[in-house]
Write an enzyme that holds these catalytic residues in place. Sequence first.
Site, PDB file in Angstrom:
ATOM      1  N   HIS A  52     -51.923 -43.092  57.671  1.00 28.63           N
ATOM      2  CA  HIS A  52     -50.910 -43.755  56.843  1.00 28.63           C
ATOM      3  C   HIS A  52     -50.665 -42.900  55.608  1.00 28.63           C
ATOM      4  O   HIS A  52     -51.360 -41.890  55.380  1.00 28.63           O
ATOM      5  CB  HIS A  52     -51.367 -45.164  56.451  1.00 28.63           C
ATOM      6  CG  HIS A  52     -52.707 -45.204  55.790  1.00 28.63           C
ATOM      7  ND1 HIS A  52     -52.923 -44.751  54.522  1.00 28.63           N
ATOM      8  CD2 HIS A  52     -53.923 -45.600  56.259  1.00 28.63           C
ATOM      9  CE1 HIS A  52     -54.197 -44.895  54.216  1.00 28.63           C
ATOM     10  NE2 HIS A  52     -54.846 -45.403  55.265  1.00 28.63           N
TER      11      HIS A  52
HETATM   12  P1  TYD Z   1     -57.697 -48.899  55.405  1.00 28.65           P
HETATM   13  O1  TYD Z   1     -57.175 -48.356  54.111  1.00 28.65           O
HETATM   14  O2  TYD Z   1     -56.687 -49.253  56.461  1.00 28.65           O
HETATM   15  O3  TYD Z   1     -58.749 -47.892  56.048  1.00 28.65           O
HETATM   16  P2  TYD Z   1     -58.613 -46.309  56.269  1.00 28.65           P
HETATM   17  O4  TYD Z   1     -59.480 -45.685  55.240  1.00 28.65           O
HETATM   18  O5  TYD Z   1     -59.092 -46.010  57.634  1.00 28.65           O
HETATM   19  O6  TYD Z   1     -57.181 -45.963  56.078  1.00 28.65           O
HETATM   20  O7  TYD Z   1     -58.619 -50.164  55.064  1.00 28.65           O
HETATM   21  C1  TYD Z   1     -59.334 -50.835  56.080  1.00 28.65           C
HETATM   22  C2  TYD Z   1     -59.530 -52.267  55.633  1.00 28.65           C
HETATM   23  O8  TYD Z   1     -60.289 -52.329  54.432  1.00 28.65           O
HETATM   24  C3  TYD Z   1     -58.233 -53.024  55.377  1.00 28.65           C
HETATM   25  O9  TYD Z   1     -58.398 -54.339  55.903  1.00 28.65           O
HETATM   26  C4  TYD Z   1     -58.131 -53.103  53.878  1.00 28.65           C
HETATM   27  C5  TYD Z   1     -59.575 -53.051  53.422  1.00 28.65           C
HETATM   28  N1  TYD Z   1     -59.720 -52.369  52.132  1.00 28.65           N
HETATM   29  C6  TYD Z   1     -59.988 -53.090  50.980  1.00 28.65           C
HETATM   30  O10 TYD Z   1     -60.103 -54.327  51.012  1.00 28.65           O
HETATM   31  N2  TYD Z   1     -60.154 -52.431  49.802  1.00 28.65           N
HETATM   32  C7  TYD Z   1     -60.031 -51.085  49.710  1.00 28.65           C
HETATM   33  O11 TYD Z   1     -60.197 -50.495  48.593  1.00 28.65           O
HETATM   34  C8  TYD Z   1     -59.725 -50.344  50.900  1.00 28.65           C
HETATM   35  C9  TYD Z   1     -59.574 -48.859  50.863  1.00 28.65           C
HETATM   36  C10 TYD Z   1     -59.588 -51.021  52.080  1.00 28.65           C
END
Ligand code: TYD
Length: 137
Positions: A52
């Site tokens: 993303h």
């Molecule tokens: P996401 O940003 O999609 O993960 P990736 O690092 O793989 O891109 O986040 C995964 C899940 O964690 C999503 O449900 C949102 C949650 N999340 C939080 O609650 N707080 C945060 O600071 C982050 C980064 C993610």
Amino acid sequence: MISRRAQLVSFPRIIDPRGSLSFIEAGRPVPFNIQRAYWIYDVPGGEVRGGHAYRTLTECFVALSGSFDVQLDDGIERRTVSLNRSYLGLVVPNKIWRRLDNFSTNAVCLILASANYDADDYIRDYADFLAEARGDP
Ligand code: TYD
């Protein structure tokens, strides 16, 4: 300069027979105000994180342990950066598509972020990303 907008920064290293120490302070060397830290760990072999972009968020990635690859795409060019040193940070600004893969066993990825978590800041659709990235040179 890793790409037109992403950059590697080096953290200070205090090398000691007892082990090495690095640190980050307000404003240096990470070139934004750190509002949040999160970390990714226990990644099963072959798994992918990210996939993303963010509308406004800037982040800095650090391989605190082990290694992984960060694929960057600014809508024009793609680069892959392998991180495997705990004294290097990869600063990735907004509107860059990022994908993390090739995690080693026991890899720990620390991410320093310029703002609190905001689900509305994510661009999760690649076509939307290209439209937004190319509309904002
Ligand atoms: P996401 O940003 O999609 O993960 P990736 O690092 O793989 O891109 O986040 C995964 C899940 O964690 C999503 O449900 C949102 C949650 N999340 C939080 O609650 N707080 C945060 O600071 C982050 C980064 C993610």
